[in-house]
Write a protein that holds these residues in place. Structure first.
Motif: not given
Length: 123
Positions: A1-9, A62-63
């Motif tokens: 899972m890439w860090t950008s996948d952890l970004d919230y809407c 990060t999460v």
């Protein structure tokens, strides 16, 4: 899972944003390509302090920070009570998902996520 996948809407609805992210994370953690690898890394990290520190720094922190950022914005806009300890809340929210993924046979499904968020929003 890439860090950008952890970004919230950020739709302006913190519950909906958390729900979307947690369901997406649950799918990733239960996928055959990520789940077994993640569990193996966690297991190995118990005996390897450098791996544990790296895992924490590059992923778990990060999460939690991403979750903390989203709920902090919600607190600023009045969606969440001003007196809530958000650092602890972020840890509990994320920890619940990772506990279920690592140590439970129960899925991270809509019922689980909705139950977690119902408790969080009521608190």
């Amino acid at each position: 899972m890439w860090t950008s996948d952890l970004d919230y809407c950020d739709t302006g609805d913190v519950r909906a944003d958390l729900r979307e992210q947690f369901l997406r994370s649950g799918l990733a953690l239960s996928s055959p390509s990520i789940g077994p690898v993640y569990r193996a890394v966690i297991a190995e990290a118990q005996a390897d302090s450098m791996l544990r520190a790296t895992l924490h720094e590059r992923f778990l922190a990060t999460v939690e920070q991403s979750t903390l950022d989203r709920i902090t914005r919600a607190q600023r806009t009045g969606e969440l009570t001003a007196k809530a300890n958000l650092e602890f809340a972020a840890e509990v929210l994320c920890g619940t998902l990772y506990y279920r993924s690592l140590l439970s046979t129960r899925p991270i499904d809509e019922d689980a996520v909705d139950g977690l968020l119902d408790m969080f929003m009521a608190a």
